[in-house]
Design a protein around this motif. Structure first.
Motif, PDB file in Angstrom:
ATOM      1  N   ASP A  42       0.834  -1.203   0.000  1.00 56.47           N
ATOM      2  CA  ASP A  42       0.000   0.000   0.000  1.00 56.47           C
ATOM      3  C   ASP A  42       0.871   1.257   0.000  1.00 56.47           C
ATOM      4  OD1 ASP A  42      -2.801   1.136   0.331  1.00 56.47           O
ATOM      5  OD2 ASP A  42      -1.798   2.038   2.063  1.00 56.47           O
ATOM      6  N   ALA A  43       1.972   1.212   0.755  1.00 56.54           N
ATOM      7  CA  ALA A  43       2.881   2.362   0.794  1.00 56.54           C
ATOM      8  C   ALA A  43       3.541   2.575  -0.568  1.00 56.54           C
ATOM      9  CB  ALA A  43       3.941   2.148   1.871  1.00 56.54           C
ATOM     10  N   ARG A  44       3.925   1.486  -1.247  1.00 61.02           N
ATOM     11  CA  ARG A  44       4.554   1.619  -2.568  1.00 61.02           C
ATOM     12  C   ARG A  44       3.584   2.203  -3.582  1.00 61.02           C
ATOM     13  NH1 ARG A  44       6.501  -4.573  -2.685  1.00 61.02           N
ATOM     14  NH2 ARG A  44       7.741  -4.547  -0.763  1.00 61.02           N
ATOM     15  N   ILE A  45       2.335   1.730  -3.540  1.00 58.20           N
ATOM     16  CA  ILE A  45       1.346   2.174  -4.519  1.00 58.20           C
ATOM     17  C   ILE A  45       1.092   3.675  -4.413  1.00 58.20           C
ATOM     18  CG2 ILE A  45      -1.113   2.022  -5.124  1.00 58.20           C
ATOM     19  CD1 ILE A  45      -0.974  -0.946  -4.458  1.00 58.20           C
ATOM     20  N   HIS A  46       1.115   4.194  -3.197  1.00 60.90           N
ATOM     21  CA  HIS A  46       0.772   5.598  -2.984  1.00 60.90           C
ATOM     22  C   HIS A  46       1.995   6.507  -2.859  1.00 60.90           C
ATOM     23  CE1 HIS A  46      -2.952   3.458  -1.715  1.00 60.90           C
ATOM     24  NE2 HIS A  46      -3.512   4.455  -2.359  1.00 60.90           N
ATOM     25  N   ALA A  47       3.190   5.945  -3.047  1.00 58.19           N
ATOM     26  CA  ALA A  47       4.409   6.754  -2.976  1.00 58.19           C
ATOM     27  C   ALA A  47       4.632   7.474  -4.307  1.00 58.19           C
ATOM     28  CB  ALA A  47       5.602   5.866  -2.652  1.00 58.19           C
ATOM     29  N   PRO A  48       5.390   8.564  -4.303  1.00 57.74           N
ATOM     30  CA  PRO A  48       5.731   9.226  -5.568  1.00 57.74           C
ATOM     31  C   PRO A  48       6.491   8.260  -6.473  1.00 57.74           C
ATOM     32  CG  PRO A  48       6.279  10.613  -3.687  1.00 57.74           C
ATOM     33  CD  PRO A  48       5.949   9.264  -3.135  1.00 57.74           C
ATOM     34  N   PRO A  49       6.297   8.341  -7.783  1.00 56.07           N
ATOM     35  CA  PRO A  49       6.992   7.413  -8.689  1.00 56.07           C
ATOM     36  C   PRO A  49       8.492   7.662  -8.716  1.00 56.07           C
ATOM     37  CG  PRO A  49       5.838   9.110  -9.936  1.00 56.07           C
ATOM     38  CD  PRO A  49       5.411   9.277  -8.506  1.00 56.07           C
TER      39      PRO A  49
END
Length: 234
Positions: A42-49
């Motif tokens: 979930d943290a990866r999905i919502h982190a800046p690219p």
């Protein structure tokens, strides 16, 4: 039943109870691990690219640490080497459009999104065959080698049931291809196809049910052991 046999059965039931309890504890530990995984994804999905990993980092890319990480890459699509992979989505049955993106340093397979069966032919979605340089943002995904359940990929016939990066790269003659692919986000493509942003992120989490089942069986075995021991004492 002799006292010796009852004692043996009681001991076996006690050992079974301990083993079943251990399985219950293991499921509790698995549940904690699964929740940590869900939180990390979930943290990866919502982190800046971040920039898609290049050749110097490919050996360090793993599904555990990098799957569903938001990445970005720029380059030119090689539409002449696109591959259609059979898919079933919330929009129905059709295909994923896997198109090589030639970046400055390597080739990256992009899952541009879904097209229905009547859009299989690229000519029916010509507006989406962008020729100019593009920047793609999406989720890093681990390769899916082999095929689907009971259906193997058939490169010679052009039938693909999974997004097998190495297999597609070999079949399409892609040089220096990244060992992962990227699911493009929901940014609309010209003409409306392919439709991106359909990645399903879902993890099975039934560990508590399994744990309670093992603990219940353990308690039942413990009860039988106690009953057999009481009969022996009587």
């Amino acid at each position: 039943m002799t006292r010796t046999r009852r004692a043996a059965f009681a001991a076996a039931a006690l050992i079974a109870a301990l083993g079943l309890a251990a399985l219950g504890v293991w499921q509790i530990e698995r549940r904690a691990w699964k929740h940590e995984l869900i939180a990390a994804v979930d943290a990866r999905i919502h982190a800046p690219p971040v920039a898609a990993p290049g050749p110097d980092r490919w050996n360090a890319v793993t599904a555990r640490d990098d799957a569903y990480r938001r990445v970005t890459a720029s380059g030119i699509f090689r539409h002449d080497r696109e591959t259609l992979v059979q898919a079933v989505t919330e929009r129905g049955a059709g295909y994923w459009v896997m198109t090589p993106l030639e970046t400055r340093d390597f080739t990256l397979l992009i899952n541009r999104g879904f097209v229905p069966k009547d859009r299989r032919d690229a000519k029916t979605r010509a507006a989406g065959q962008v020729a100019e340089p593009v920047t793609v943002t999406g989720l890093l995904r681990a390769t899916e080698p082999g095929g689907a359940f009971l259906r193997s990929n058939d490169p010679a016939a052009g039938r693909w049931f999974s997004r097998d990066v190495a297999g597609i790269a070999k079949a399409r003659g892609l040089g220096k291809a990244a060992p992962y692919f990227v699911d493009a986000d929901a940014a609309p493509n010209p003409g409306g196809y392919p439709v991106g942003g359909l990645t399903v992120v879902r993890f099975r989490d039934h560990h508590m049910v399994y744990a309670l089942t093992w603990f219940a069986l353990s308690a039942l075995s413990l009860f039988f052991a106690w009953r057999l021991w009481r009969i022996r004492e009587a």
